[in-house]
Design a protein around this motif. Structure first.
Motif, PDB file in Angstrom:
ATOM      1  N   ILE A  35       0.921  -1.218   0.094  1.00  0.00           N
ATOM      2  CA  ILE A  35      -0.048   0.077   0.114  1.00  0.00           C
ATOM      3  C   ILE A  35       0.779   1.358  -0.020  1.00  0.00           C
ATOM      4  O   ILE A  35       1.972   1.388   0.318  1.00  0.00           O
ATOM      5  N   GLY A  36       0.147   2.302  -0.447  1.00  0.00           N
ATOM      6  CA  GLY A  36       0.938   3.704  -0.311  1.00  0.00           C
ATOM      7  C   GLY A  36       0.419   4.593  -1.140  1.00  0.00           C
ATOM      8  O   GLY A  36      -0.442   4.114  -2.148  1.00  0.00           O
ATOM      9  N   PRO A  37       0.645   5.935  -1.020  1.00  0.00           N
ATOM     10  CA  PRO A  37      -0.085   6.947  -2.087  1.00  0.00           C
ATOM     11  C   PRO A  37       0.464   6.613  -3.391  1.00  0.00           C
ATOM     12  O   PRO A  37       1.398   6.015  -3.749  1.00  0.00           O
ATOM     13  N   SER A  38      -0.245   7.352  -4.261  1.00  0.00           N
ATOM     14  CA  SER A  38      -0.218   7.399  -5.778  1.00  0.00           C
ATOM     15  C   SER A  38       1.223   7.700  -6.064  1.00  0.00           C
ATOM     16  O   SER A  38       1.603   8.626  -5.566  1.00  0.00           O
ATOM     17  N   GLY A  39       1.864   6.929  -7.045  1.00  0.00           N
ATOM     18  CA  GLY A  39       3.178   7.306  -7.480  1.00  0.00           C
ATOM     19  C   GLY A  39       4.542   6.945  -6.336  1.00  0.00           C
ATOM     20  O   GLY A  39       5.412   7.288  -6.857  1.00  0.00           O
ATOM     21  N   CYS A  40       4.113   6.377  -5.346  1.00  0.00           N
ATOM     22  CA  CYS A  40       5.044   5.876  -4.527  1.00  0.00           C
ATOM     23  C   CYS A  40       6.065   4.823  -5.121  1.00  0.00           C
ATOM     24  O   CYS A  40       6.914   4.544  -4.558  1.00  0.00           O
ATOM     25  N   GLY A  41       5.553   4.306  -6.380  1.00  0.00           N
ATOM     26  CA  GLY A  41       6.359   3.275  -6.586  1.00  0.00           C
ATOM     27  C   GLY A  41       5.833   1.463  -6.363  1.00  0.00           C
ATOM     28  O   GLY A  41       6.655   0.607  -6.575  1.00  0.00           O
TER      29      GLY A  41
END
Ligand SMILES: Nc1ncnc2c1ncn2[C@@H]1O[C@H](COP(=O)(O)OP(=O)(O)OP(=O)(O)O)[C@@H](O)[C@H]1O
Ligand SMILES: [Mg+2]
Lengths: 270, 300
Positions: A35-41
């Motif tokens: 998981i993680g915000p958009s664009g984090c890879g």
């Protein structure tokens, strides 16, 4: 059953460092949510696991991704058999331009699996499955088992010969799952595999994942926190190309160590 | 009731734009019909003269004696087109696949604009290159094989035409391949397919309707090409086409003779009949191609 470990993985797009040194042991036989915000890879990390990344131009990868101790980035690595071990579900399913049956049978056919190899895959999926010395029959058995395991059999058993493109998107995604199972994948990678699906299809895929996780490692990217809560045994949280925190799902969701993780889980950060 | 009248206005507007958009289509269809009507009318004396079948199958081309056998021109056109496509299709499709699927980015960046320029070069220039380069080459080749040839022959014409249509087909096929979603390739590679398997089993299969359309366009171009063929083909009617013998095509015949010697009785009628045959063949060909495309699209 194979084991995956990622060591000091860096990825550069056109010289820009996008993954900044990822170290991660993927726990076996469990569902891992990235998981993680958009664009984090997240997508970048997932696609580096089966080297689909190199289809994009101007990518550089350093570090290693080891599957059963074999580094997939080793120039001598047998990329084909490594990829075979990892089923891949993309954001939008892509049915091959042939019948439903041939979609599932495609992998065993290109890998020229003989009756014994086909039976072995079928038995590993379902110990009680029928086997046959005849390759054609063995293949038909395997296709059935894969479609059953993907939760699609009952909907398509009457029309295995019709074009796969006529299935609904949700059915197509389950067909992709069956396709991956048929080559004897030992691990499943999914990049937001339910993002194009309606709630009912999403639920069906989630149920198949749950059922398969007793046998397979499943790594899925998701930006739906509720989905991660519902499914994941293990959670990996990323931010701006770095791995911030990872651990068992209850720990990450209930008592994360890092402030950043806490804020993301609470929904302060998107 | 403002709302009511404005709705009426919008409906009328919709109706009018609907008609306006139809006008160009009607003009195009009208032109095609007009071509057929004019050509049919002009060639009427030969069509109904009782010996039309003879015109189609006879090889005697003696206008001054009233003998207009079109067979050498018909078979010549077919032979040139066929040989052109045999040479051009494999090269252009393979090159397009290589450029789109396998070539490094830098090569792509150079090759694609060059190909588009080549596709736009006027045919006289291809004809001139044919005269300078291909005629001597084919003559030498014939010599090496012990065949006496001037170099102005079927093989040279097909070579020049092939060079001419390759960029056209290549460019379209490349566009078709580029439009295939990346997921198609990924789905296969992820299963452990090789690049070539992914290309062959899925990319080419998905691109097939587009490839056929590109080939059709190439055929139409080769079939109707006049200038380049006139410059290198030798222009002698031959009832049995042969690689190293001269060839005379329908378009070359029409361009060569129209406007000259029209005092000869029936000469213009014979040329118009040649034009009509050209039109009919091209129309049938495109129609057939459309049928194939429709069937292919329905399949997947
Ligand atoms: N082919 C590419 N070339 C250049 N930059 C890229 C490429 N693919 C991704 N990036 C960049 O790398 C970063 C990570 O992208 P990635 O797709 O992995 O993010 P993500 O976490 O999957 O996001 P999302 O949740 O929106 O899918 C982004 O900043 C993106 O712009
Ligand atoms: Mg992504």
């Amino acid at each position: 059953m194979s084991h995956l470990s990622i060591k000091d993985l860096h990825v550069y797009y056109e010289g820009v460092e996008t993954l900044k040194g990822i170290d991660l042991e993927i726990p076996d036989k469990s569902i891992v949510a990235i998981i993680g915000p958009s664009g984090c890879g997240k997508t970048t990390l997932l696609r580096s696991i089966n080297r689909l990344l190199e289809l994009s131009s101007d990518v550089k990868v350093t570090g290693s991704v080891e599957i059963d101790g074999e580094n997939i980035y080793d120039p001598k690595a047998d990329l084909i058999s490594l990829r075979k071990k990892m089923g891949f579900l993309s954001q939008r399913p892509f049915p091959l331009p042939c019948s439903i049956f041939d979609n599932v049978a495609y992998g065993p056919k290109i890998h020229r699996m003989d009756a014994d190899a086909i039976n072995a895959v079928a038995l590993s999926l379902e110990p009680a499955s029928k086997v046959s010395k005849n390759r054609k029959e063995a293949l038909a058995n395997l296709v059935e088992i894969c479609l059953v395991k993907a939760g699609l059999w009952d909907e398509v058993k009457e029309r295995l010969g019709s074009p796969a493109s006529r299935l609904s998107i949700g059915q197509q995604q389950r067909l992709s799952l069956a396709r991956a199972l048929a080559v004897g994948a030992e691990m499943i990678l999914g990049d937001e595999p339910t993002s194009a699906l309606d709630p009912i299809s999403t639920k069906q895929i989630e149920e198949q994942f749950k059922a398969l996780s007793s046998q397979y490692s499943i790594v899925m990217v998701t930006h739906i926190l509720r989905q991660a809560r519902r499914l994941a045994d293990y959670v990996v949280f990323m931010y701006l190309g770095e791995l911030i925190e990872h651990g068992p799902a209850e720990k990450i969701f209930n008592s994360p160590e890092k402030e950043m993780t806490r804020r993301y889980i609470k929904g302060d950060m998107s | 009731m403002l709302g009511d009248s404005s709705l009426k206005y919008r409906v009328r507007e919709d109706c009018i734009t609907g008609w306006l958009l139809k006008v160009p289509v009607l003009i195009a269809v009208g032109m095609l019909v007009l071509f057929f009507v004019v050509l049919t009318a002009k060639s009427w004396p030969l069509l109904t003269g009782g010996n039309f079948w003879q015109v189609l199958t006879s090889s005697e081309w003696l206008p001054s004696e009233g003998k207009f056998g079109l067979w050498p021109f018909i078979i010549g056109t077919i032979a040139v087109t066929f040989l052109t496509m045999v040479l051009a299709v494999p090269v252009s499709v393979l090159a397009a696949v290589f450029l789109n699927e396998f070539a490094p980015k830098k090569l792509k960046a150079i090759a694609l604009p060059v190909i588009d320029v080549l596709a736009a070069v006027p045919s006289v220039i291809y004809g001139a290159c044919g005269v300078i380069a291909f005629i001597p080459m084919v003559k030498a080749l014939g010599g090496a094989l012990g065949i006496n040839t001037t170099g102005r022959c079927l093989l040279t014409a097909a070579l020049v035409l092939a060079i001419m249509v390759i960029p056209v087909i290549l460019s379209i096929v490349r566009d078709v391949l580029a439009a295939i979603p990346q997921e198609a390739r990924e789905a296969l590679l992820a299963l452990g397919a090789t690049r070539w398997e992914a290309t062959y089993h899925v990319v080419l299969k998905l691109a097939l309707p587009g490839i056929i359309a590109a080939i059709m366009l190439g055929v139409s171009r080769a079939f109707g090409e006049t200038m380049a063929v006139m410059m290198v083909a030798g222009s002698i009617p031959e009832p049995k086409p042969s690689l190293f013998k001269a060839v005379y095509t329908l378009p070359a015949l029409i361009a060569d003779k129209y406007g000259e010697m029209l005092s000869i009785k029936m000469y213009d009628v014979a040329l118009m009949t040649a034009a009509l045959i050209l039109m009919v063949v091209i129309a049938f060909f495109n129609f057939g191609a459309h049928l194939i495309l429709i069937r292919l699209r329905r399949k997947y």
